[in-house]
Scaffold this motif. Structure first.
Motif, mmCIF file in Angstrom:
data_model
loop_
_atom_site.group_PDB
_atom_site.id
_atom_site.type_symbol
_atom_site.label_atom_id
_atom_site.label_comp_id
_atom_site.label_asym_id
_atom_site.label_seq_id
_atom_site.Cartn_x
_atom_site.Cartn_y
_atom_site.Cartn_z
ATOM 1 N N CYS A 143 -43.593 -1.875 33.987
ATOM 2 C CA CYS A 143 -42.487 -0.920 34.057
ATOM 3 C C CYS A 143 -42.381 -0.213 35.408
ATOM 4 C CB CYS A 143 -42.467 0.022 32.864
ATOM 5 S SG CYS A 143 -43.921 0.956 32.574
ATOM 6 N N GLY A 144 -43.468 -0.226 36.199
ATOM 7 C CA GLY A 144 -43.364 0.316 37.542
ATOM 8 C C GLY A 144 -42.362 -0.444 38.407
ATOM 9 N N ASN A 145 -42.108 -1.705 38.051
ATOM 10 C CA ASN A 145 -41.106 -2.495 38.786
ATOM 11 C C ASN A 145 -39.732 -1.844 38.720
ATOM 12 O OD1 ASN A 145 -42.783 -4.524 39.630
ATOM 13 N ND2 ASN A 145 -42.355 -5.870 37.895
ATOM 14 N N LEU A 146 -39.459 -1.177 37.610
ATOM 15 C CA LEU A 146 -38.122 -0.601 37.425
ATOM 16 C C LEU A 146 -37.879 0.584 38.347
ATOM 17 C CD1 LEU A 146 -37.580 -0.747 33.558
ATOM 18 C CD2 LEU A 146 -37.055 -2.435 35.287
ATOM 19 N N THR A 147 -38.964 1.225 38.778
ATOM 20 C CA THR A 147 -38.781 2.367 39.682
ATOM 21 C C THR A 147 -39.413 2.097 41.052
ATOM 22 O OG1 THR A 147 -40.754 3.363 38.686
ATOM 23 C CG2 THR A 147 -38.621 4.118 37.855
ATOM 24 N N GLY A 148 -39.859 0.859 41.266
ATOM 25 C CA GLY A 148 -40.375 0.491 42.587
ATOM 26 C C GLY A 148 -41.703 1.123 42.960
ATOM 27 N N ILE A 149 -42.599 1.232 41.981
ATOM 28 C CA ILE A 149 -43.915 1.789 42.320
ATOM 29 C C ILE A 149 -45.005 0.737 42.071
ATOM 30 C CG2 ILE A 149 -43.324 4.197 41.889
ATOM 31 C CD1 ILE A 149 -44.738 3.906 39.134
ATOM 32 N N THR A 150 -46.154 0.942 42.714
ATOM 33 C CA THR A 150 -47.279 0.017 42.515
ATOM 34 C C THR A 150 -48.019 0.406 41.238
ATOM 35 O OG1 THR A 150 -48.813 1.440 43.713
ATOM 36 C CG2 THR A 150 -47.607 -0.210 45.007
ATOM 37 N N MET A 151 -48.907 -0.498 40.797
ATOM 38 C CA MET A 151 -49.700 -0.164 39.615
ATOM 39 C C MET A 151 -50.632 1.008 39.896
ATOM 40 S SD MET A 151 -50.518 -3.784 37.726
ATOM 41 C CE MET A 151 -51.488 -3.134 36.374
ATOM 42 N N ARG A 152 -51.118 1.082 41.129
ATOM 43 C CA ARG A 152 -51.999 2.209 41.462
ATOM 44 C C ARG A 152 -51.242 3.533 41.305
ATOM 45 N NH1 ARG A 152 -53.881 1.910 47.219
ATOM 46 N NH2 ARG A 152 -55.456 0.434 46.522
ATOM 47 N N LEU B 56 -39.796 6.209 31.309
ATOM 48 C CA LEU B 56 -38.446 6.599 30.872
ATOM 49 C C LEU B 56 -37.402 5.575 31.342
ATOM 50 C CD1 LEU B 56 -38.564 10.475 31.429
ATOM 51 C CD2 LEU B 56 -38.783 9.216 29.266
ATOM 52 N N ALA B 57 -37.607 5.030 32.551
ATOM 53 C CA ALA B 57 -36.673 4.006 33.051
ATOM 54 C C ALA B 57 -36.715 2.769 32.163
ATOM 55 C CB ALA B 57 -37.031 3.637 34.488
ATOM 56 N N THR B 58 -37.918 2.420 31.709
ATOM 57 C CA THR B 58 -38.083 1.274 30.807
ATOM 58 C C THR B 58 -37.326 1.534 29.509
ATOM 59 O OG1 THR B 58 -40.284 1.021 31.733
ATOM 60 C CG2 THR B 58 -39.825 -0.218 29.735
ATOM 61 N N HIS B 59 -37.468 2.764 29.023
ATOM 62 C CA HIS B 59 -36.789 3.102 27.771
ATOM 63 C C HIS B 59 -35.269 3.084 27.948
ATOM 64 C CE1 HIS B 59 -36.204 4.701 23.825
ATOM 65 N NE2 HIS B 59 -35.345 5.557 24.343
ATOM 66 N N THR B 60 -34.798 3.621 29.065
ATOM 67 C CA THR B 60 -33.359 3.665 29.306
ATOM 68 C C THR B 60 -32.771 2.254 29.358
ATOM 69 O OG1 THR B 60 -33.655 5.667 30.596
ATOM 70 C CG2 THR B 60 -31.589 4.486 30.934
ATOM 71 N N ARG B 61 -33.485 1.347 30.001
ATOM 72 C CA ARG B 61 -32.948 -0.004 30.158
ATOM 73 C C ARG B 61 -32.975 -0.795 28.850
ATOM 74 N NH1 ARG B 61 -32.587 -3.513 35.091
ATOM 75 N NH2 ARG B 61 -32.183 -5.605 34.325
ATOM 76 N N TRP B 62 -34.077 -0.667 28.104
ATOM 77 C CA TRP B 62 -34.250 -1.587 26.962
ATOM 78 C C TRP B 62 -34.327 -0.909 25.595
ATOM 79 C CZ3 TRP B 62 -38.245 -3.489 30.816
ATOM 80 C CH2 TRP B 62 -37.691 -4.471 31.653
ATOM 81 N N GLU B 63 -34.443 0.382 25.566
ATOM 82 C CA GLU B 63 -34.616 1.096 24.285
ATOM 83 C C GLU B 63 -35.653 0.417 23.401
ATOM 84 O OE1 GLU B 63 -31.320 2.646 22.124
ATOM 85 O OE2 GLU B 63 -30.200 3.173 23.930
ATOM 86 N N LEU B 64 -36.829 0.226 23.958
ATOM 87 C CA LEU B 64 -37.914 -0.384 23.191
ATOM 88 C C LEU B 64 -38.362 0.564 22.083
ATOM 89 C CD1 LEU B 64 -40.025 -1.761 26.171
ATOM 90 C CD2 LEU B 64 -38.355 -2.977 24.765
ATOM 91 N N ASP B 65 -38.899 -0.027 20.997
ATOM 92 C CA ASP B 65 -39.326 0.798 19.870
ATOM 93 C C ASP B 65 -40.498 1.702 20.230
ATOM 94 O OD1 ASP B 65 -37.428 -0.493 18.469
ATOM 95 O OD2 ASP B 65 -38.760 -1.577 17.114
ATOM 96 N N THR B 66 -41.349 1.173 21.111
ATOM 97 C CA THR B 66 -42.614 1.866 21.377
ATOM 98 C C THR B 66 -42.814 2.074 22.874
ATOM 99 O OG1 THR B 66 -43.575 0.743 19.476
ATOM 100 C CG2 THR B 66 -45.110 1.708 21.010
#
Lengths: 214, 366
Positions: free
Chosen positions: B33-42, B56-66
């Motif tokens: 999910c860091g890909n969605l906001t352009g950050i590294t895993m660190r 939150l960006a992950t949730h906004t894009r896909w509305e995942l259940d969890t």
């Protein structure tokens, strides 16, 4: 003590994970003037090879193999200084092995290395977190036959593809077989990145290199 | 809102046998999910604001259940972690404690523990509950460590695995003590509306014998599962295990976990037959398919999972078998989550689906 008993003792010590016993028999081998290379090959390595078979049969798992390796190393430490160096007559298949950059999990790689050594292959171990270029440089320099690359992490898988790309870019891809191993991988990934093959576990890896070099 | 039901509402209805709009999903791609906001895993692991933004960006894009976060119980034993730029955190320094030292280990209450990692973990959890959980936009799942694996990373995997044979009493003391401390730590979550999952990868059937699992891992995982049920009684637990778990499914189910999440290398149809009456299966879209497959392959992977698990209808929660690689193309995620809403729509009927999953390489006996 006869040579046969000592060789059998070395093999059994490895198989039964008995470090002290491996050291005792190794000392006996030195005292009795048994060729150190033969003691390693027909004693310790034979035991490790049998341990590999038990791993294959799901009798042994990783903890047992690690302890077999300790026993093997205890014997090798004693015997190695006594090896009379003339191994040039027999050219072994040479394998460059390492864990790819981005990953430090090396238990799997170490077990593959042990089984391959026990299987009669010469191993150049590059360690872990190895940059792709180092695999290529080592393989060229050592005139290796096979490059074996390992990773446990999905995050570092892509660096495996870089090794193949570098081999192609340097015009040496045909000189080596490239094989992959590690939890997240599959034959389809090996195919995708242009590697030759994939092995699911340590004993599979041994069978694979035996097949590739048959 | 894309769906007709909220995630918690759907999961409860699913588990209780009531009508649902579609199967729940368990897909949170933590390392992606860091890909969605352009950050590294660190950055994801070390900067709480950036982690929350990415979730939150992950949730906004896909509305995942969890959505998922870790819970740091704040146990400082002197081990050290390293955070690679784009890799999972690894233990860079292990310890070799005596039995006496292990017995003396104690925990500060995670709610008041001033250690930065603990405070970060609390902050993220509370922010996620505030922004997603309270409005039931997503389930907040909390990762609680598996004691066997935690023991392994504390003293080093090789040393630990050898001790299973050489010093079993030490292993019981170490894993037992860590279990006590984890249970003590999770008491801080009493009253939180979260769900729990535990990963115990070192206890995998690819690493140790089934007997060793039963002796050194299962009893302690059972205690953890029971403790979590006590802390948040209304919520369910998921046990994730990597590798070849074929010989320990019954044991995994015996721990009392309500869901088992197993690799895509595992035969779901077989797992369903053996433990389907006691636990639900979560999985197992292959990380490899996400990385190198086409959108069609991804959809077929999902359909194959559903079809294999379908003998007992309320058996499967589709999800990833393991974490998809960061370099996977985002179109595969878009395709998967859209396909989930289409093919997991209730009532699901996989009869006649001709779904081949080319990258699901099944495990074989050695």
């Amino acid at each position: 003590m006869s040579k046969e008993i000592i060789l059998q003792g070395l093999a059994d010590a490895v198989l039964e994970m008995e470090e002290d016993s491996a050291a005792d028999y190794a000392n006996q081998a030195v005292e009795e003037g048994i060729d150190a290379y033969e003691a390693i090959d027909k004693g310790l390595a034979a035991g490790m090879s049998k341990a590999g078979d038990l791993f294959d049969e799901e009798e042994y798992f990783i903890p047992e193999l690690l302890l077999c390796a300790d026993a093997l190393n205890a014997g090798v430490d004693i015997l190695k200084p006594h090896i009379k160096v003339d191994l040039s007559a027999e050219k072994k298949t040479k394998i460059v092995i390492g864990v790819i950059e981005g990953d430090t999990h090396d238990i799997g790689k170490n077990l593959v290395k042990l089984l391959m050594e026990a299987g009669g292959f010469e191993i150049i171990d590059l360690g872990r977190d190895v940059p792709p270029q180092n695999f290529v440089d080592a393989a060229v320099e050592e005139e290796a036959d096979i490059i074996a690359i390992s990773t446990l992490m999905t995050t570092s898988m892509l660096n495996m593809a870089k090794v193949v790309d570098l081999l192609v870019a340097q015009g040496v891809r045909d000189r080596f077989k490239v094989i992959l191993g590690g939890g997240p991988l599959s034959q389809s990934y090996a195919d995708k990145i242009g590697a030759d093959s994939y092995a699911a576990n340590a004993s599979d890896a041994l069978r694979l290199v035996q097949r590739l070099t048959a | 809102m894309i769906d007709d039901m909220r995630p918690r509402e759907r999961k409860r209805a699913f588990l209780e046998g009531r009508d649902i709009d579609r199967l729940p999903g368990w897909y949170f791609p933590e390392n992606y999910c860091g890909n969605l906001t352009g950050i590294t895993m660190r950055e994801y692991y070390l900067d709480p604001a950036k982690q929350i933004e990415a979730i939150l960006a992950t949730h906004t894009r896909w509305e995942l259940d969890t959505v998922q976060t870790m819970f740091n119980i704040g146990l400082d034993l002197g081990t050290e972690m390293e955070f690679p730029e784009n890799g999972y955190a690894v233990t860079s320094k292990t310890i070799d404690p005596t039995e006496k030292e292990i017995e003396s280990w104690a925990l500060d209450d995670p709610r008041t523990n001033p250690a930065p990692a603990v405070r970060t973990s609390w902050y993220i959890l509370n922010e996620l509950i505030d922004k997603l959980g309270e409005t039931e936009k997503a389930e907040i799942s909390v990762m609680v460590p598996g004691p066997f694996t935690m023991a392994s990373s504390t003293i080093g995997t090789e040393r630990f695995l050898k001790k299973l044979i050489r010093d079993p009493d030490y292993v019981h003391l170490l894993v037992g003590k860590l279990t006590d401390l984890i249970i003590e730590g999770v008491q801080a979550l009493r009253g939180y509306d979260v769900i729990f999952w535990t990963g115990d990868p070192i206890a995998s059937g690819s690493m140790i014998k089934p007997d060793q699992y039963r002796t050194f891992a299962k009893p302690y995982m059972t205690r953890i599962v029971n403790a979590l049920k006590d802390v948040v009684p209304q919520n369910e637990h998921m046990l994730h295990m990597c590798g070849n778990t074929t010989k320990i499914w019954e044991d995994m189910a015996d721990t009392g976990t309500q869901m088992i999440n197993i690799d895509e290398t595992i035969d779901f149809a077989d797992a369903r037959r053996r433990v389907g009456d006691r636990t639900r299966l979560v999985g197992h879209v292959a990380p490899m398919t996400m990385l190198i497959g086409s959108e069609e392959d991804v959809i077929n992977d999902l359909k194959a999972s559903i079809k294999d698990a379908w003998g007992a209808k309320r058996m499967l929660i589709p999800g990833f078998g393991d974490a998809p690689p960061m370099a996977s193309p985002i179109k595969n995620f878009d395709a998967l989550f859209a396909a989930h809403r289409k093919y997991a729509k209730w009532p699901v009927d996989p009869t006649g689906w001709d779904s081949k999953a080319p990258y699901q390489q099944k495990v074989t006996e050695r």
